[in-house]
Design a protein around this motif. Structure first.
Motif, PDB file in Angstrom:
ATOM      1  N   PHE A 253      62.361  75.502 -77.403  1.00 56.83           N
ATOM      2  CA  PHE A 253      62.481  76.733 -76.626  1.00 56.83           C
ATOM      3  C   PHE A 253      63.217  77.765 -77.480  1.00 56.83           C
ATOM      4  N   ASP A 254      62.611  78.938 -77.652  1.00 61.87           N
ATOM      5  CA  ASP A 254      63.254  79.967 -78.469  1.00 61.87           C
ATOM      6  C   ASP A 254      64.107  80.915 -77.631  1.00 61.87           C
ATOM      7  N   ASP A 255      64.237  80.601 -76.325  1.00 62.47           N
ATOM      8  CA  ASP A 255      65.036  81.450 -75.439  1.00 62.47           C
ATOM      9  C   ASP A 255      66.098  80.630 -74.709  1.00 62.47           C
ATOM     10  N   VAL A 256      66.700  79.679 -75.425  1.00 60.66           N
ATOM     11  CA  VAL A 256      67.725  78.815 -74.825  1.00 60.66           C
ATOM     12  C   VAL A 256      68.869  79.620 -74.198  1.00 60.66           C
ATOM     13  N   PRO A 257      69.382  80.684 -74.828  1.00 65.64           N
ATOM     14  CA  PRO A 257      70.477  81.427 -74.179  1.00 65.64           C
ATOM     15  C   PRO A 257      70.112  81.915 -72.782  1.00 65.64           C
ATOM     16  N   GLN A 258      68.906  82.463 -72.624  1.00 64.65           N
ATOM     17  CA  GLN A 258      68.498  82.957 -71.312  1.00 64.65           C
ATOM     18  C   GLN A 258      68.317  81.801 -70.316  1.00 64.65           C
ATOM     19  N   ARG A 259      67.728  80.709 -70.773  1.00 65.77           N
ATOM     20  CA  ARG A 259      67.538  79.563 -69.884  1.00 65.77           C
ATOM     21  C   ARG A 259      68.875  78.941 -69.492  1.00 65.77           C
ATOM     22  N   LEU A 260      69.816  78.898 -70.430  1.00 69.12           N
ATOM     23  CA  LEU A 260      71.135  78.351 -70.138  1.00 69.12           C
ATOM     24  C   LEU A 260      71.872  79.231 -69.137  1.00 69.12           C
ATOM     25  N   SER A 261      71.743  80.529 -69.274  1.00 72.95           N
ATOM     26  CA  SER A 261      72.433  81.436 -68.354  1.00 72.95           C
ATOM     27  C   SER A 261      71.897  81.314 -66.926  1.00 72.95           C
ATOM     28  N   LYS A 262      70.631  80.904 -66.774  1.00 65.93           N
ATOM     29  CA  LYS A 262      70.024  80.757 -65.448  1.00 65.93           C
ATOM     30  C   LYS A 262      70.222  79.369 -64.848  1.00 65.93           C
ATOM     31  N   ALA A 263      70.735  78.439 -65.644  1.00 63.59           N
ATOM     32  CA  ALA A 263      70.818  77.040 -65.214  1.00 63.59           C
ATOM     33  C   ALA A 263      72.006  76.802 -64.287  1.00 63.59           C
ATOM     34  N   HIS A 264      71.765  75.959 -63.273  1.00 61.14           N
ATOM     35  CA  HIS A 264      72.860  75.480 -62.440  1.00 61.14           C
ATOM     36  C   HIS A 264      73.511  74.250 -63.067  1.00 61.14           C
ATOM     37  N   LEU A 265      72.748  73.543 -63.898  1.00 62.56           N
ATOM     38  CA  LEU A 265      73.253  72.319 -64.522  1.00 62.56           C
ATOM     39  C   LEU A 265      72.517  72.080 -65.831  1.00 62.56           C
ATOM     40  N   LEU A 266      73.275  71.698 -66.862  1.00 61.59           N
ATOM     41  CA  LEU A 266      72.698  71.284 -68.139  1.00 61.59           C
ATOM     42  C   LEU A 266      72.829  69.774 -68.265  1.00 61.59           C
ATOM     43  N   ILE A 267      71.762  69.115 -68.709  1.00 65.78           N
ATOM     44  CA  ILE A 267      71.815  67.701 -69.080  1.00 65.78           C
ATOM     45  C   ILE A 267      71.446  67.648 -70.553  1.00 65.78           C
ATOM     46  N   ALA A 268      72.326  67.078 -71.394  1.00 64.34           N
ATOM     47  CA  ALA A 268      72.099  67.213 -72.834  1.00 64.34           C
ATOM     48  C   ALA A 268      72.862  66.158 -73.620  1.00 64.34           C
ATOM     49  N   ARG A 269      72.540  66.078 -74.905  1.00 66.75           N
ATOM     50  CA  ARG A 269      73.365  65.373 -75.862  1.00 66.75           C
ATOM     51  C   ARG A 269      74.662  66.181 -76.028  1.00 66.75           C
ATOM     52  N   SER A 270      75.602  65.637 -76.804  1.00 67.32           N
ATOM     53  CA  SER A 270      76.889  66.325 -76.942  1.00 67.32           C
ATOM     54  C   SER A 270      77.218  66.633 -78.400  1.00 67.32           C
ATOM     55  N   GLY A 271      76.217  67.157 -79.118  1.00 70.08           N
ATOM     56  CA  GLY A 271      76.477  67.666 -80.447  1.00 70.08           C
ATOM     57  C   GLY A 271      77.409  68.863 -80.381  1.00 70.08           C
ATOM     58  N   ALA A 272      78.032  69.175 -81.499  1.00 64.39           N
ATOM     59  CA  ALA A 272      79.037  70.239 -81.522  1.00 64.39           C
ATOM     60  C   ALA A 272      78.479  71.577 -81.059  1.00 64.39           C
ATOM     61  N   SER A 273      77.279  71.922 -81.510  1.00 63.89           N
ATOM     62  CA  SER A 273      76.701  73.215 -81.137  1.00 63.89           C
ATOM     63  C   SER A 273      76.396  73.278 -79.653  1.00 63.89           C
ATOM     64  N   THR A 274      75.856  72.196 -79.094  1.00 66.06           N
ATOM     65  CA  THR A 274      75.529  72.176 -77.665  1.00 66.06           C
ATOM     66  C   THR A 274      76.774  72.361 -76.819  1.00 66.06           C
ATOM     67  N   VAL A 275      77.845  71.631 -77.141  1.00 72.07           N
ATOM     68  CA  VAL A 275      79.084  71.738 -76.369  1.00 72.07           C
ATOM     69  C   VAL A 275      79.657  73.147 -76.476  1.00 72.07           C
ATOM     70  N   ALA A 276      79.637  73.719 -77.674  1.00 70.98           N
ATOM     71  CA  ALA A 276      80.160  75.069 -77.854  1.00 70.98           C
ATOM     72  C   ALA A 276      79.341  76.090 -77.069  1.00 70.98           C
ATOM     73  N   GLU A 277      78.026  75.924 -77.067  1.00 75.01           N
ATOM     74  CA  GLU A 277      77.171  76.895 -76.384  1.00 75.01           C
ATOM     75  C   GLU A 277      77.322  76.818 -74.868  1.00 75.01           C
ATOM     76  N   VAL A 278      77.377  75.602 -74.315  1.00 74.37           N
ATOM     77  CA  VAL A 278      77.470  75.489 -72.855  1.00 74.37           C
ATOM     78  C   VAL A 278      78.820  76.000 -72.359  1.00 74.37           C
ATOM     79  N   THR A 279      79.885  75.831 -73.139  1.00 77.83           N
ATOM     80  CA  THR A 279      81.181  76.342 -72.703  1.00 77.83           C
ATOM     81  C   THR A 279      81.305  77.842 -72.944  1.00 77.83           C
ATOM     82  N   THR A 280      80.601  78.365 -73.918  1.00 76.11           N
ATOM     83  CA  THR A 280      80.597  79.817 -74.111  1.00 76.11           C
ATOM     84  C   THR A 280      79.936  80.508 -72.929  1.00 76.11           C
TER      85      THR A 280
END
Length: 367
Positions: A253-280
């Protein structure tokens, strides 16, 4: 860009976790007028963005620990040759500061910087100091971290350690102030599933069944967006169709920021970038660490999030469809829990991490 400011060299290569913070720091330092160059390994020719536009030097690099006697010998030779290359180039270019981002691609340059007496620092993306950075930690002037507590720093002088956070892409910061989506008894429920760069097979195996065990009243409101491995797309899509669930699947997905902003819940691995992005962005997350990561660093990353109340850690061997369905139903029927967790996630984010890293570089210049 002014040529009156000193040269900063960035040493990075390998996975995105090492490259993303280098990209963010490069962008911030360019804004401040610094001259930049990139030292990387043979894979560095494919970078885009700011890094792709930098003067780039390719340095020989081998893994810190090769496999078998031949592997170790080749790795040692590659490391020695890369250190020689880097030391010679540093002498010609005369940087004021050299910054490494972990991974074996950075090791020769950072060793050469130490041998040459250059001011140097490293950035650690995970809650466990990586093996390359463990080797380099005693040799550098600063150790910048993404977490307040990092394992394996050992007896390093605490004055060298600076908790800056993990830099994220600018388009993630752009959606930080997007309010948590309304979640009541009738609203749609948006779930985003990310499995790392290649997707996670365990999510394709377990999630369709878990969502399918939810009450019909919740299933009817669900919209699932899931990243899958390309070879699993058709089978995973079939599972969702069989359950009558509304799911959008793709390998990228090339629009992860927009999809993340619309999400009520993320289910994901816990790589450094993923954790930083979801908390941002500030979204609640169920994190399932990749169990075979070196030093199990993804579990440490997820623990750090779990401890702040910003999400929930579920080990991969504990990701059971029945138990997950129970947890999802509890979350979706008590929106206050998700709202409070989203607030904790936002509070845990460090959107100014790139600026903090750049400040650390400038502090070294002034020493």
């Amino acid at each position: 860009m002014s040529d009156t400011k000193p040269l900063i060299i960035l040493a990075a290569g390998g996975t995105g976790g090492h490259v993303f913070p280098a990209e963010s720091l490069a962008s911030e330092l360019q804004k401040r007028g610094y001259r930049l160059a990139l030292f990387t390994d043979k894979r560095g020719g494919s970078y885009s963005g700011v890094l792709g536009g930098l003067e780039t030097k390719h340095i020989s690099a081998g893994g810190v620990a090769g496999r078998g006697l031949i592997g170790k010998a080749l790795s040692a030779f590659s490391l020695a040759w890369g250190t020689f290359q880097a030391k010679r180039l540093l002498g010609k270019m005369g940087p004021r500061v050299v910054v490494g981002f972990g991974g074996y691609a950075s090791v020769p340059t950072m060793i050469a910087a130490s041998l040459g007496g250059y001011a140097s620092m490293i950035h650690e993306q995970n809650a466990v100091l990586g093996r390359a950075n463990r080797l380099l930690a005693p040799k550098v002037k600063r150790i910048c971290t993404s977490y307040a507590r990092v394992d394996h720093i050992g007896g390093v002088d605490s004055s060298k350690v600076n908790f800056t956070g993990m830099p994220v892409r600018a388009n993630i910061i752009d959606v930080r102030n997007t309010p948590y989506p309304v979640l009541d008894e009738t609203s749609p429920i948006e779930v985003l599933v990310l499995g790392g760069s290649q997707g996670a097979q365990v999510f394709s195996d377990v999630l369709p069944e878990a969502f399918g065990k939810l009450p019909t009243s919740l299933q009817d409101r669900l919209h699932i967006t899931q990243q899958c491995r390309p070879e699993l797309l058709d089978e995973t899509r079939k599972r969702y169709v069989e359950k009558g669930l509304n799911a959008t699947l793709d390998s990228f997905f090339d629009d992860v920021p927009q999809r993340l902003s619309k999400a009520h819940l993320l289910i994901a691995r816990s790589g450094a970038s993923t954790v930083a992005e979801v908390t941002t962005v500030g979204r609640p997350a169920i994190l399932v660490p990749y169990p075979y990561a070196i030093d199990d660093h993804q579990t440490k990353n997820a623990h750090a999030l779990d401890e702040t109340g910003a999400g929930w850690l579920i080990p991969q061997d504990g990701l059971d469809a029945d138990q997950l369905a129970i947890r999802l139903e509890a979350l979706f029927t008590t929106p206050k829990t998700l709202i409070n967790t989203a607030a904790a996630s936002l509070n845990a984010g460090r959107p100014d991490a790139a600026s903090r890293l750049a400040d650390a570089v400038e502090e070294l210049i002034e020493v």
